[in-house]
Design a protein around this motif. Structure first.
Motif, mmCIF file in Angstrom:
data_model
loop_
_atom_site.group_PDB
_atom_site.id
_atom_site.type_symbol
_atom_site.label_atom_id
_atom_site.label_comp_id
_atom_site.label_asym_id
_atom_site.label_seq_id
_atom_site.Cartn_x
_atom_site.Cartn_y
_atom_site.Cartn_z
ATOM 1 N N GLU A 1 0.907 -1.266 0.111
ATOM 2 C CA GLU A 1 -0.015 0.006 0.007
ATOM 3 C C GLU A 1 1.059 1.152 -0.047
ATOM 4 O O GLU A 1 1.921 1.098 0.815
ATOM 5 C CB GLU A 1 -1.003 0.166 1.074
ATOM 6 C CG GLU A 1 -1.698 -1.395 1.536
ATOM 7 C CD GLU A 1 -3.114 -1.022 0.794
ATOM 8 O OE1 GLU A 1 -3.583 0.103 0.500
ATOM 9 O OE2 GLU A 1 -3.560 -2.035 0.178
ATOM 10 N N GLN A 2 0.599 2.226 -0.937
ATOM 11 C CA GLN A 2 1.271 3.483 -0.813
ATOM 12 C C GLN A 2 0.366 4.834 -0.595
ATOM 13 O O GLN A 2 -0.715 4.695 -1.358
ATOM 14 C CB GLN A 2 2.215 3.684 -2.013
ATOM 15 C CG GLN A 2 1.353 3.415 -3.438
ATOM 16 C CD GLN A 2 1.119 4.889 -4.157
ATOM 17 O OE1 GLN A 2 1.310 5.968 -3.786
ATOM 18 N NE2 GLN A 2 0.482 4.493 -5.617
ATOM 19 N N ASN A 3 0.673 5.717 0.112
ATOM 20 C CA ASN A 3 0.036 7.055 0.103
ATOM 21 C C ASN A 3 0.622 8.247 -0.547
ATOM 22 O O ASN A 3 0.640 9.256 0.062
ATOM 23 C CB ASN A 3 -0.456 7.126 1.702
ATOM 24 C CG ASN A 3 0.961 7.254 2.602
ATOM 25 O OD1 ASN A 3 1.996 7.354 1.974
ATOM 26 N ND2 ASN A 3 0.659 7.360 3.898
ATOM 27 N N LEU A 4 1.498 7.897 -1.394
ATOM 28 C CA LEU A 4 2.296 8.848 -2.131
ATOM 29 C C LEU A 4 1.674 9.369 -3.263
ATOM 30 O O LEU A 4 2.370 10.261 -4.081
ATOM 31 C CB LEU A 4 3.794 8.142 -2.477
ATOM 32 C CG LEU A 4 4.597 7.670 -1.441
ATOM 33 C CD1 LEU A 4 5.741 6.900 -1.878
ATOM 34 C CD2 LEU A 4 5.325 8.839 -0.549
ATOM 35 N N ASN A 5 0.637 8.896 -3.744
ATOM 36 C CA ASN A 5 -0.234 9.469 -4.910
ATOM 37 C C ASN A 5 0.812 9.079 -6.112
ATOM 38 O O ASN A 5 0.760 9.754 -7.154
ATOM 39 C CB ASN A 5 -0.563 10.688 -4.926
ATOM 40 C CG ASN A 5 -1.554 11.150 -6.032
ATOM 41 O OD1 ASN A 5 -2.342 10.324 -6.148
ATOM 42 N ND2 ASN A 5 -1.386 12.328 -6.698
ATOM 43 N N HIS A 6 1.425 7.996 -6.214
ATOM 44 C CA HIS A 6 2.342 7.559 -7.452
ATOM 45 C C HIS A 6 1.548 6.833 -8.256
ATOM 46 O O HIS A 6 0.746 5.957 -7.643
ATOM 47 C CB HIS A 6 3.338 6.720 -6.772
ATOM 48 C CG HIS A 6 4.652 7.621 -6.164
ATOM 49 N ND1 HIS A 6 5.523 6.913 -5.362
ATOM 50 C CD2 HIS A 6 4.767 8.986 -6.211
ATOM 51 C CE1 HIS A 6 6.465 7.930 -5.293
ATOM 52 N NE2 HIS A 6 6.028 9.105 -5.297
ATOM 53 N N ASP A 7 1.769 7.054 -9.533
ATOM 54 C CA ASP A 7 1.098 6.431 -10.651
ATOM 55 C C ASP A 7 1.402 4.735 -10.729
ATOM 56 O O ASP A 7 0.456 3.829 -10.764
ATOM 57 C CB ASP A 7 1.176 7.105 -11.780
ATOM 58 C CG ASP A 7 0.802 8.492 -11.710
ATOM 59 O OD1 ASP A 7 2.134 9.298 -11.723
ATOM 60 O OD2 ASP A 7 -0.115 8.881 -11.535
ATOM 61 N N ALA A 8 2.656 4.744 -10.688
ATOM 62 C CA ALA A 8 3.300 3.269 -11.149
ATOM 63 C C ALA A 8 3.616 2.559 -9.742
ATOM 64 O O ALA A 8 4.193 2.909 -9.032
ATOM 65 C CB ALA A 8 4.106 3.407 -12.138
ATOM 66 N N MET A 9 3.383 1.139 -9.829
ATOM 67 C CA MET A 9 3.792 0.254 -8.815
ATOM 68 C C MET A 9 4.451 -0.936 -9.268
ATOM 69 O O MET A 9 4.103 -1.292 -10.444
ATOM 70 C CB MET A 9 2.684 -0.027 -7.919
ATOM 71 C CG MET A 9 2.163 1.467 -7.287
ATOM 72 S SD MET A 9 0.715 0.796 -5.888
ATOM 73 C CE MET A 9 1.947 0.153 -4.587
ATOM 74 N N TYR A 10 5.484 -1.546 -8.470
ATOM 75 C CA TYR A 10 6.253 -2.673 -9.087
ATOM 76 C C TYR A 10 6.533 -3.834 -8.085
ATOM 77 O O TYR A 10 6.299 -3.274 -6.876
ATOM 78 C CB TYR A 10 7.730 -2.007 -9.526
ATOM 79 C CG TYR A 10 7.457 -0.688 -10.324
ATOM 80 C CD1 TYR A 10 7.388 0.553 -9.726
ATOM 81 C CD2 TYR A 10 7.852 -1.217 -11.806
ATOM 82 C CE1 TYR A 10 7.438 1.434 -10.992
ATOM 83 C CE2 TYR A 10 7.862 0.086 -12.806
ATOM 84 C CZ TYR A 10 7.832 1.119 -11.990
ATOM 85 O OH TYR A 10 7.626 2.402 -13.038
#
Lengths: 114, 110
Positions: free
Chosen positions: A24-33
Protein backbone atom coordinates in the motif's frame (compact mmCIF):
# COMPACT_ATOMS: atom_id res chain seq x y z
CA UNK A 1 4.14 10.41 6.70
CA UNK A 2 4.11 9.36 3.04
CA UNK A 3 5.52 6.01 2.08
CA UNK A 4 5.01 2.41 1.05
CA UNK A 5 3.85 -0.18 3.53
CA UNK A 6 4.48 -3.85 2.91
CA UNK A 7 3.00 -6.56 5.08
CA UNK A 8 3.68 -8.94 6.57
CA UNK A 9 7.40 -8.50 7.23
CA UNK A 10 7.92 -12.27 7.43
CA UNK A 11 5.73 -14.93 5.80
CA UNK A 12 5.94 -18.70 5.82
CA UNK A 13 4.33 -20.79 3.12
CA UNK A 14 3.66 -24.48 3.06
CA UNK A 15 4.09 -26.48 -0.12
CA UNK A 16 1.05 -26.11 -2.40
CA UNK A 17 -0.27 -22.96 -0.75
CA UNK A 18 -1.00 -19.61 -2.32
CA UNK A 19 0.02 -16.59 -0.27
CA UNK A 20 -0.65 -12.88 -0.82
CA UNK A 21 1.78 -10.07 -0.04
CA UNK A 22 0.31 -6.66 0.63
CA UNK A 23 1.65 -3.36 -0.73
CA UNK A 24 0.00 0.00 0.00
CA UNK A 25 1.29 3.49 -0.86
CA UNK A 26 0.04 6.96 0.11
CA UNK A 27 2.43 8.88 -2.13
CA UNK A 28 -0.11 9.36 -4.93
CA UNK A 29 2.32 7.57 -7.25
CA UNK A 30 0.99 6.28 -10.55
CA UNK A 31 3.21 3.26 -11.12
CA UNK A 32 3.83 0.34 -8.82
CA UNK A 33 6.27 -2.56 -9.11
CA UNK A 34 7.09 -5.89 -7.55
CA UNK A 35 10.69 -7.11 -7.42
CA UNK A 36 12.23 -10.26 -6.10
CA UNK A 37 15.69 -10.12 -4.50
CA UNK A 38 17.89 -13.20 -4.15
CA UNK A 39 21.48 -13.20 -2.85
CA UNK A 40 23.95 -12.37 -5.62
CA UNK A 41 21.23 -11.82 -8.23
CA UNK A 42 20.09 -8.29 -7.57
CA UNK A 43 16.50 -7.23 -8.11
CA UNK A 44 14.38 -8.95 -10.73
CA UNK A 45 11.09 -7.49 -11.94
CA UNK A 46 8.00 -9.66 -11.41
CA UNK A 47 5.06 -7.40 -12.39
CA UNK A 48 4.38 -3.72 -12.80
CA UNK A 49 1.36 -1.48 -13.16
CA UNK A 50 1.27 2.06 -14.51
CA UNK A 51 -2.46 2.63 -14.15
CA UNK A 52 -5.39 1.22 -12.21
CA UNK A 53 -6.86 -2.01 -13.64
CA UNK A 54 -3.85 -2.58 -15.87
CA UNK A 55 -0.60 -4.46 -15.25
CA UNK A 56 2.17 -6.12 -17.24
CA UNK A 57 4.48 -9.07 -16.70
CA UNK A 58 8.09 -8.43 -15.86
CA UNK A 59 11.05 -10.73 -16.39
CA UNK A 60 10.02 -13.49 -13.95
CA UNK A 61 6.18 -13.43 -13.79
CA UNK A 62 5.61 -17.19 -13.90
CA UNK A 63 3.98 -18.45 -10.71
CA UNK A 64 2.88 -14.98 -9.60
CA UNK A 65 -0.28 -12.91 -10.02
CA UNK A 66 -1.23 -9.33 -9.18
CA UNK A 67 -4.20 -6.96 -9.19
CA UNK A 68 -4.49 -3.17 -9.25
CA UNK A 69 -8.05 -2.28 -8.27
CA UNK A 70 -7.03 0.91 -6.47
CA UNK A 71 -4.22 3.38 -7.14
CA UNK A 72 -2.88 2.88 -3.62
CA UNK A 73 -2.76 -0.91 -3.59
CA UNK A 74 -0.84 -3.55 -5.57
CA UNK A 75 -1.01 -6.99 -3.89
CA UNK A 76 1.14 -9.87 -5.11
CA UNK A 77 0.01 -13.50 -4.91
CA UNK A 78 2.66 -16.19 -4.91
CA UNK A 79 0.93 -19.27 -6.26
CA UNK A 80 1.75 -22.93 -5.82
CA UNK A 81 3.07 -22.87 -9.39
CA UNK A 82 6.10 -20.86 -8.23
CA UNK A 83 8.57 -23.63 -7.49
CA UNK A 84 11.21 -21.63 -5.67
CA UNK A 85 9.42 -18.81 -3.84
CA UNK A 86 11.83 -18.33 -0.93
CA UNK A 87 13.14 -14.79 -1.40
CA UNK A 88 12.92 -11.17 -0.28
CA UNK A 89 10.05 -9.39 -2.06
CA UNK A 90 10.13 -5.64 -2.60
CA UNK A 91 7.32 -3.37 -3.68
CA UNK A 92 8.13 0.01 -5.21
CA UNK A 93 6.31 2.98 -6.66
CA UNK A 94 7.11 5.94 -8.88
CA UNK A 95 5.45 9.12 -10.04
CA UNK A 96 5.28 8.99 -13.84
CA UNK A 97 5.72 12.76 -14.33
CA UNK A 98 8.74 14.94 -13.57
CA UNK A 99 12.47 14.29 -13.92
CA UNK A 100 12.98 12.03 -10.90
CA UNK A 101 12.93 8.54 -12.35
CA UNK A 102 13.80 6.74 -9.13
CA UNK A 103 11.59 4.39 -7.18
CA UNK A 104 10.45 4.56 -3.59
CA UNK A 105 10.67 1.11 -2.02
CA UNK A 106 8.83 -0.54 0.85
CA UNK A 107 10.66 -2.40 3.61
CA UNK A 108 10.10 -5.78 2.02
CA UNK A 109 8.52 -9.13 2.86
CA UNK A 110 10.72 -12.16 3.47
CA UNK A 111 8.93 -15.28 2.26
CA UNK A 112 10.11 -18.72 3.33
CA UNK A 113 8.78 -22.11 2.24
CA UNK A 114 8.47 -24.57 5.13
CA UNK B 1 26.31 -10.13 -20.89
CA UNK B 2 24.28 -8.50 -18.14
CA UNK B 3 23.04 -5.01 -18.90
CA UNK B 4 24.45 -3.69 -15.62
CA UNK B 5 27.45 -5.32 -13.95
CA UNK B 6 28.55 -4.65 -10.41
CA UNK B 7 31.29 -6.24 -8.28
CA UNK B 8 29.46 -7.91 -5.36
CA UNK B 9 32.32 -7.42 -2.89
CA UNK B 10 32.34 -7.59 0.05
CA UNK B 11 34.41 -4.46 0.43
CA UNK B 12 35.83 -3.64 3.87
CA UNK B 13 37.59 -0.33 4.61
CA UNK B 14 38.63 1.52 7.79
CA UNK B 15 36.58 4.46 9.05
CA UNK B 16 37.54 7.73 7.39
CA UNK B 17 38.71 6.11 4.14
CA UNK B 18 37.49 7.13 0.69
CA UNK B 19 35.30 4.44 -0.84
CA UNK B 20 34.90 3.88 -4.56
CA UNK B 21 32.01 1.76 -5.84
CA UNK B 22 31.69 1.01 -9.53
CA UNK B 23 29.40 -0.39 -12.19
CA UNK B 24 29.56 -0.90 -15.92
CA UNK B 25 26.64 -0.97 -18.33
CA UNK B 26 26.22 -2.26 -21.84
CA UNK B 27 23.69 -0.01 -23.60
CA UNK B 28 25.05 3.37 -24.70
CA UNK B 29 21.46 4.68 -24.95
CA UNK B 30 21.08 4.73 -21.16
CA UNK B 31 20.82 8.34 -19.94
CA UNK B 32 19.74 8.29 -16.32
CA UNK B 33 21.74 6.65 -13.56
CA UNK B 34 21.02 6.04 -9.91
CA UNK B 35 22.60 4.73 -6.71
CA UNK B 36 20.56 3.07 -4.00
CA UNK B 37 21.63 2.17 -0.48
CA UNK B 38 20.13 -0.89 1.20
CA UNK B 39 20.56 -1.69 4.86
CA UNK B 40 20.17 -5.29 5.99
CA UNK B 41 16.54 -6.53 5.89
CA UNK B 42 15.31 -3.17 4.54
CA UNK B 43 14.20 -1.87 1.18
CA UNK B 44 16.62 0.14 -0.97
CA UNK B 45 16.56 3.93 -0.66
CA UNK B 46 17.49 6.30 -3.46
CA UNK B 47 20.81 7.93 -2.62
CA UNK B 48 21.67 9.89 -5.73
CA UNK B 49 20.76 10.20 -9.38
CA UNK B 50 22.56 11.74 -12.33
CA UNK B 51 21.51 12.52 -15.87
CA UNK B 52 24.02 11.91 -18.66
CA UNK B 53 27.77 12.37 -18.08
CA UNK B 54 29.53 14.26 -15.34
CA UNK B 55 29.66 14.50 -11.58
CA UNK B 56 27.06 15.20 -8.95
CA UNK B 57 27.94 15.88 -5.33
CA UNK B 58 25.77 15.61 -2.21
CA UNK B 59 27.61 16.01 1.07
CA UNK B 60 30.12 13.17 1.41
CA UNK B 61 28.78 11.39 -1.68
CA UNK B 62 29.78 11.98 -5.31
CA UNK B 63 28.21 10.16 -8.26
CA UNK B 64 30.15 10.10 -11.51
CA UNK B 65 29.15 8.92 -14.99
CA UNK B 66 31.59 8.33 -17.85
CA UNK B 67 29.48 7.57 -20.90
CA UNK B 68 32.49 7.04 -23.16
CA UNK B 69 33.51 4.00 -21.14
CA UNK B 70 29.99 3.13 -19.87
CA UNK B 71 31.20 3.38 -16.31
CA UNK B 72 29.36 4.73 -13.26
CA UNK B 73 30.92 5.35 -9.87
CA UNK B 74 29.94 6.37 -6.37
CA UNK B 75 32.56 7.90 -4.08
CA UNK B 76 32.09 8.19 -0.33
CA UNK B 77 34.43 10.55 1.52
CA UNK B 78 35.20 10.31 5.23
CA UNK B 79 33.37 6.98 5.43
CA UNK B 80 31.46 6.21 8.62
CA UNK B 81 30.31 2.90 10.17
CA UNK B 82 26.75 4.01 9.39
CA UNK B 83 27.66 3.81 5.68
CA UNK B 84 27.92 0.01 6.02
CA UNK B 85 25.25 -1.31 3.65
CA UNK B 86 24.75 -2.80 0.21
CA UNK B 87 24.97 -0.25 -2.60
CA UNK B 88 23.07 -0.87 -5.84
CA UNK B 89 23.66 0.98 -9.05
CA UNK B 90 20.71 1.29 -11.41
CA UNK B 91 19.91 2.63 -14.87
CA UNK B 92 16.58 3.91 -16.15
CA UNK B 93 15.61 1.65 -19.05
CA UNK B 94 12.04 2.75 -19.83
CA UNK B 95 8.87 3.99 -18.17
CA UNK B 96 8.27 0.41 -17.13
CA UNK B 97 11.67 -0.63 -15.93
CA UNK B 98 14.79 0.23 -13.99
CA UNK B 99 17.69 -2.23 -14.31
CA UNK B 100 19.65 -2.84 -11.13
CA UNK B 101 23.16 -4.10 -10.55
CA UNK B 102 23.52 -7.00 -8.15
CA UNK B 103 24.85 -4.76 -5.37
CA UNK B 104 28.17 -4.29 -3.55
CA UNK B 105 28.27 -5.07 0.16
CA UNK B 106 30.31 -2.42 1.99
CA UNK B 107 31.59 -2.63 5.56
CA UNK B 108 33.27 0.31 7.34
CA UNK B 109 35.50 -0.81 10.22
CA UNK B 110 35.55 1.54 13.28
Amino acid sequence: DGGITQSPKYLFRKEGQNVTLSCEQNLNHDAMYWYRQDPGQGLRLIYYSQIVNDFQKGDIAEGYSVSREKKESFPLTVTSAQKNPTAFYLCASRKMTGRNYGYTFGSGTRLTVV
Amino acid sequence: QKEVEQDPGPLSVPEGAIVSLNCTYSNSAFQYFMWYRQYSRKGPELLMYTYSSGNKEDGRFTAQVDKSSKYISLFIRDSQPSDSATYLCAVYYSASKIIFGSGTRLSIRP
